[in-house]
Write a protein that holds these residues in place. Structure first.
Motif, PDB file in Angstrom:
ATOM      1  N   ALA A 204       0.736  -1.272   0.068  1.00  0.00           N
ATOM      2  CA  ALA A 204      -0.026  -0.031  -0.079  1.00  0.00           C
ATOM      3  C   ALA A 204       1.052   1.222  -0.131  1.00  0.00           C
ATOM      4  CB  ALA A 204      -1.088   0.191   1.171  1.00  0.00           C
ATOM      5  N   LEU A 205       2.206   1.072   0.082  1.00  0.00           N
ATOM      6  CA  LEU A 205       3.049   2.142   0.195  1.00  0.00           C
ATOM      7  C   LEU A 205       3.629   2.721  -1.230  1.00  0.00           C
ATOM      8  CD1 LEU A 205       5.070   1.165   3.288  1.00  0.00           C
ATOM      9  CD2 LEU A 205       3.628   3.090   3.000  1.00  0.00           C
ATOM     10  N   PRO A 206       4.166   3.979  -1.349  1.00  0.00           N
ATOM     11  CA  PRO A 206       4.518   4.157  -2.803  1.00  0.00           C
ATOM     12  C   PRO A 206       5.485   3.332  -3.507  1.00  0.00           C
ATOM     13  CG  PRO A 206       5.305   5.625  -1.142  1.00  0.00           C
ATOM     14  CD  PRO A 206       4.737   4.773  -0.564  1.00  0.00           C
ATOM     15  N   THR A 207       5.240   2.490  -4.319  1.00  0.00           N
ATOM     16  CA  THR A 207       6.205   1.449  -4.716  1.00  0.00           C
ATOM     17  C   THR A 207       7.152   2.088  -5.351  1.00  0.00           C
ATOM     18  OG1 THR A 207       4.244   0.153  -5.032  1.00  0.00           O
ATOM     19  CG2 THR A 207       6.268  -0.812  -5.923  1.00  0.00           C
ATOM     20  N   ARG A 208       7.343   3.078  -6.323  1.00  0.00           N
ATOM     21  CA  ARG A 208       8.318   3.573  -7.033  1.00  0.00           C
ATOM     22  C   ARG A 208       9.360   4.187  -5.955  1.00  0.00           C
ATOM     23  NH1 ARG A 208       8.128   5.772 -11.871  1.00  0.00           N
ATOM     24  NH2 ARG A 208      10.591   5.812 -11.616  1.00  0.00           N
ATOM     25  N   ALA A 209       8.747   4.738  -4.911  1.00  0.00           N
ATOM     26  CA  ALA A 209      10.005   5.351  -3.990  1.00  0.00           C
ATOM     27  C   ALA A 209      10.702   4.232  -3.231  1.00  0.00           C
ATOM     28  CB  ALA A 209       9.076   6.166  -2.897  1.00  0.00           C
ATOM     29  N   ILE A 210       9.949   3.200  -3.114  1.00  0.00           N
ATOM     30  CA  ILE A 210      10.491   2.027  -2.266  1.00  0.00           C
ATOM     31  C   ILE A 210      11.566   1.234  -3.200  1.00  0.00           C
ATOM     32  CG2 ILE A 210      10.079  -0.268  -1.561  1.00  0.00           C
ATOM     33  CD1 ILE A 210       7.537   0.525  -0.149  1.00  0.00           C
ATOM     34  N   GLY A 211      11.123   1.357  -4.195  1.00  0.00           N
ATOM     35  CA  GLY A 211      12.484   0.844  -5.415  1.00  0.00           C
ATOM     36  C   GLY A 211      13.519   1.564  -5.303  1.00  0.00           C
ATOM     37  N   LEU A 212      13.403   3.134  -5.426  1.00  0.00           N
ATOM     38  CA  LEU A 212      14.487   4.000  -5.354  1.00  0.00           C
ATOM     39  C   LEU A 212      15.382   4.016  -3.978  1.00  0.00           C
ATOM     40  CD1 LEU A 212      12.647   6.981  -7.246  1.00  0.00           C
ATOM     41  CD2 LEU A 212      14.643   5.667  -8.114  1.00  0.00           C
ATOM     42  N   ILE A 213      14.454   3.758  -2.837  1.00  0.00           N
ATOM     43  CA  ILE A 213      15.135   3.313  -1.561  1.00  0.00           C
ATOM     44  C   ILE A 213      16.120   2.178  -1.597  1.00  0.00           C
ATOM     45  CG2 ILE A 213      14.992   2.854   0.689  1.00  0.00           C
ATOM     46  CD1 ILE A 213      12.143   4.708   0.548  1.00  0.00           C
ATOM     47  N   LYS A 214      15.430   1.305  -2.192  1.00  0.00           N
ATOM     48  CA  LYS A 214      16.104   0.077  -2.239  1.00  0.00           C
ATOM     49  C   LYS A 214      17.401  -0.035  -3.227  1.00  0.00           C
ATOM     50  CE  LYS A 214      15.371  -4.690  -3.816  1.00  0.00           C
ATOM     51  NZ  LYS A 214      14.520  -5.791  -4.092  1.00  0.00           N
ATOM     52  N   ARG A 215      17.399   0.710  -4.406  1.00  0.00           N
ATOM     53  CA  ARG A 215      18.544   1.011  -5.188  1.00  0.00           C
ATOM     54  C   ARG A 215      19.342   1.900  -4.746  1.00  0.00           C
ATOM     55  NH1 ARG A 215      17.847   4.569 -10.682  1.00  0.00           N
ATOM     56  NH2 ARG A 215      15.836   3.177 -10.810  1.00  0.00           N
ATOM     57  N   THR A 216      19.043   2.929  -3.935  1.00  0.00           N
ATOM     58  CA  THR A 216      19.954   3.999  -3.556  1.00  0.00           C
ATOM     59  C   THR A 216      20.904   3.391  -2.240  1.00  0.00           C
ATOM     60  OG1 THR A 216      18.586   5.536  -4.320  1.00  0.00           O
ATOM     61  CG2 THR A 216      20.438   6.173  -2.621  1.00  0.00           C
ATOM     62  N   MET A 217      20.130   2.798  -1.355  1.00  0.00           N
ATOM     63  CA  MET A 217      20.784   2.009  -0.157  1.00  0.00           C
ATOM     64  C   MET A 217      22.080   1.037  -0.486  1.00  0.00           C
ATOM     65  SD  MET A 217      18.503   1.832   3.085  1.00  0.00           S
ATOM     66  CE  MET A 217      17.807   3.566   4.000  1.00  0.00           C
ATOM     67  N   TYR A 218      21.418   0.066  -1.641  1.00  0.00           N
ATOM     68  CA  TYR A 218      22.290  -0.859  -2.157  1.00  0.00           C
ATOM     69  C   TYR A 218      23.530  -0.189  -2.713  1.00  0.00           C
ATOM     70  CZ  TYR A 218      19.222  -4.677  -0.706  1.00  0.00           C
ATOM     71  OH  TYR A 218      18.439  -5.870   0.035  1.00  0.00           O
ATOM     72  N   LYS A 219      23.354   0.675  -3.630  1.00  0.00           N
ATOM     73  CA  LYS A 219      24.406   1.156  -4.038  1.00  0.00           C
ATOM     74  C   LYS A 219      25.399   2.170  -3.047  1.00  0.00           C
ATOM     75  CE  LYS A 219      23.177   2.143  -8.934  1.00  0.00           C
ATOM     76  NZ  LYS A 219      24.015   1.560  -9.685  1.00  0.00           N
ATOM     77  N   GLY A 220      24.847   2.747  -2.010  1.00  0.00           N
ATOM     78  CA  GLY A 220      25.429   3.284  -1.299  1.00  0.00           C
ATOM     79  C   GLY A 220      26.343   2.291  -0.231  1.00  0.00           C
ATOM     80  N   LEU A 221      26.294   1.022  -0.217  1.00  0.00           N
ATOM     81  CA  LEU A 221      27.138   0.293   0.370  1.00  0.00           C
ATOM     82  C   LEU A 221      28.534  -0.019  -0.454  1.00  0.00           C
ATOM     83  CD1 LEU A 221      24.734  -2.886   0.929  1.00  0.00           C
ATOM     84  CD2 LEU A 221      25.704  -1.328   2.634  1.00  0.00           C
ATOM     85  N   ASP A 222      28.369   0.652  -1.734  1.00  0.00           N
ATOM     86  CA  ASP A 222      29.688   0.347  -2.559  1.00  0.00           C
ATOM     87  C   ASP A 222      30.207   1.842  -3.024  1.00  0.00           C
ATOM     88  OD1 ASP A 222      29.560  -2.633  -2.439  1.00  0.00           O
ATOM     89  OD2 ASP A 222      28.098  -2.400  -3.697  1.00  0.00           O
ATOM     90  N   MET A 223      29.650   2.899  -2.537  1.00  0.00           N
ATOM     91  CA  MET A 223      30.024   4.255  -2.592  1.00  0.00           C
ATOM     92  C   MET A 223      30.431   4.975  -1.837  1.00  0.00           C
ATOM     93  SD  MET A 223      27.153   5.317  -5.829  1.00  0.00           S
ATOM     94  CE  MET A 223      25.886   5.468  -4.391  1.00  0.00           C
ATOM     95  N   ASN A 224      31.241   6.062  -1.886  1.00  0.00           N
ATOM     96  CA  ASN A 224      31.791   7.091  -0.969  1.00  0.00           C
ATOM     97  C   ASN A 224      30.511   7.955  -0.746  1.00  0.00           C
ATOM     98  OD1 ASN A 224      32.077   9.132  -2.623  1.00  0.00           O
ATOM     99  ND2 ASN A 224      33.969   8.521  -3.092  1.00  0.00           N
ATOM    100  N   LEU A 225      30.873   8.844   0.255  1.00  0.00           N
ATOM    101  CA  LEU A 225      29.704   9.701   0.534  1.00  0.00           C
ATOM    102  C   LEU A 225      29.310  10.631  -0.558  1.00  0.00           C
ATOM    103  CD1 LEU A 225      27.894  10.882   2.650  1.00  0.00           C
ATOM    104  CD2 LEU A 225      29.765  12.327   3.515  1.00  0.00           C
ATOM    105  N   ALA A 226      30.231  11.219  -1.214  1.00  0.00           N
ATOM    106  CA  ALA A 226      29.894  12.112  -2.267  1.00  0.00           C
ATOM    107  C   ALA A 226      29.308  11.511  -3.415  1.00  0.00           C
ATOM    108  CB  ALA A 226      31.354  12.801  -2.859  1.00  0.00           C
ATOM    109  N   GLN A 227      29.695  10.312  -3.538  1.00  0.00           N
ATOM    110  CA  GLN A 227      28.715   9.371  -4.706  1.00  0.00           C
ATOM    111  C   GLN A 227      27.419   9.254  -4.321  1.00  0.00           C
ATOM    112  OE1 GLN A 227      31.490   6.337  -4.944  1.00  0.00           O
ATOM    113  NE2 GLN A 227      32.343   6.921  -6.751  1.00  0.00           N
ATOM    114  N   THR A 228      27.158   8.948  -2.767  1.00  0.00           N
ATOM    115  CA  THR A 228      25.827   8.501  -2.338  1.00  0.00           C
ATOM    116  C   THR A 228      25.053   9.527  -2.336  1.00  0.00           C
ATOM    117  OG1 THR A 228      26.814   6.834  -0.894  1.00  0.00           O
ATOM    118  CG2 THR A 228      24.735   7.447  -0.354  1.00  0.00           C
ATOM    119  N   LEU A 229      25.849  10.982  -1.913  1.00  0.00           N
ATOM    120  CA  LEU A 229      24.932  12.332  -2.200  1.00  0.00           C
ATOM    121  C   LEU A 229      24.235  12.433  -3.433  1.00  0.00           C
ATOM    122  CD1 LEU A 229      26.996  14.176   0.357  1.00  0.00           C
ATOM    123  CD2 LEU A 229      24.945  13.378   0.923  1.00  0.00           C
ATOM    124  N   GLU A 230      25.001  12.396  -4.248  1.00  0.00           N
ATOM    125  CA  GLU A 230      24.724  12.676  -5.733  1.00  0.00           C
ATOM    126  C   GLU A 230      23.658  11.706  -6.327  1.00  0.00           C
ATOM    127  OE1 GLU A 230      23.874  13.725  -9.460  1.00  0.00           O
ATOM    128  OE2 GLU A 230      25.005  15.059  -7.840  1.00  0.00           O
TER     129      GLU A 230
END
Length: 263
Positions: A204-230
């Protein structure tokens, strides 16, 4: 359509059940292929907004069915474990990671070997009090695979991950929750209902936002802070243009619950 899994959809939730209860749902090449195909299907279906993975009978998944590994035959030929992983398991793990919808592992019973790894590759783990985890690879002289060496230290920390991988010790549901392996532990008689409630809530939650959360958090595991911010800025730009964002803002202003549509 499938011979080793059950697949049903209702209320925006796809429920995928590994269905070899007589073998504790141990993996075969056919099961892995069917799971990968079903995940691809669910990922493309706009009506599906959450995926639940569980096991039939008493087990979640007991790991690889050793009798199904090519080369494990009467002549004693040794299988090429690397090729098995590259051809079977790795595509499944990547599909779990790349499906931009919430995926819940509903761990109803024992998860062992690759069954543990697949549970860890899901986004959330809701666990029955009767379930337990066994990182059993070391017991047969092997290394945690199917993402086990990636996900486990990220969930429980390097020291604990090494301990579990090196000893093969059994981890109870309560211990799994304590160390961060499980998100929730439920009484056995309430487990199915609790897993369903969580799935319905996520659907029932915003699926696109959840998908973007998932993508961004997983990418953040392998990026530095500046890359994650971008990448956060990039994801936020996409999320800010969705109908669900506009609905969420309007509902907030109108002081009413939002009605997200997943778009």
């Amino acid at each position: 359509m499938y011979k080793t899994i059950l697949y049903e959809v209702s209320g925006g939730v796809a429920r995928m059940t590994m269905n070899r209860p007589d073998k504790y749902n141990a993996f075969t090449g056919q099961m892995i292929a069917e799971m990968t195909a079903a995940l691809k299907k669910a990922g493309k279906d706009e009506e599906i907004r959450c995926i639940v993975l569980t096991g039939a009978g008493k087990a979640f998944n007991a790991g690889q069915d050793l009798g199904d590994v090519q080369g494990a035959d009467a002549q004693g030929a040794e299988p090429n474990h690397g090729d098995v992983l590259r051809e079977r398991y790795n595509p499944l793990i990547m599909q779990l990671r790349n499906t931009e919808k919430p995926i819940i592992a509903a761990v109803n019973g024992v998860a062992a070997g690759a069954g543990v790894s697949v549970a860890l590759a899901c986004d959330l783990r809701i666990v029955s009090e009767k379930a337990y985890f066994v990182n059993a690879f070391v017991n047969i002289g092997l290394v945690p695979d199917s993402g086990g060496c990636y996900f486990l230290p990220r969930l429980v920390g390097l020291g604990k991950a090494l301990e579990l991988a090196m000893t093969g010790d059994r981890v109870s549901a309560e211990e799994a929750y304590r160390i961060g392996l499980a998100n929730r532990v439920c009484a056995a008689e309430q487990f199915a209902d609790e897993a369903e409630r969580l799935a319905v809530k996520l659907a029932a939650l915003p699926t696109r936002a959840i998908g973007l959360i998932k993508r961004t958090m997983y990418k953040g595991l392998d990026m530095n802070l500046a890359q994650t911010l971008e990448h956060e800025a990039y994801a936020q730009e996409i999320a800010g243009n969705t109908e669900d964002h506009r609905e969420g803002m309007q509902a907030f202003l109108e002081k009413r619950p939002p009605e997200f549509k997943g778009v």
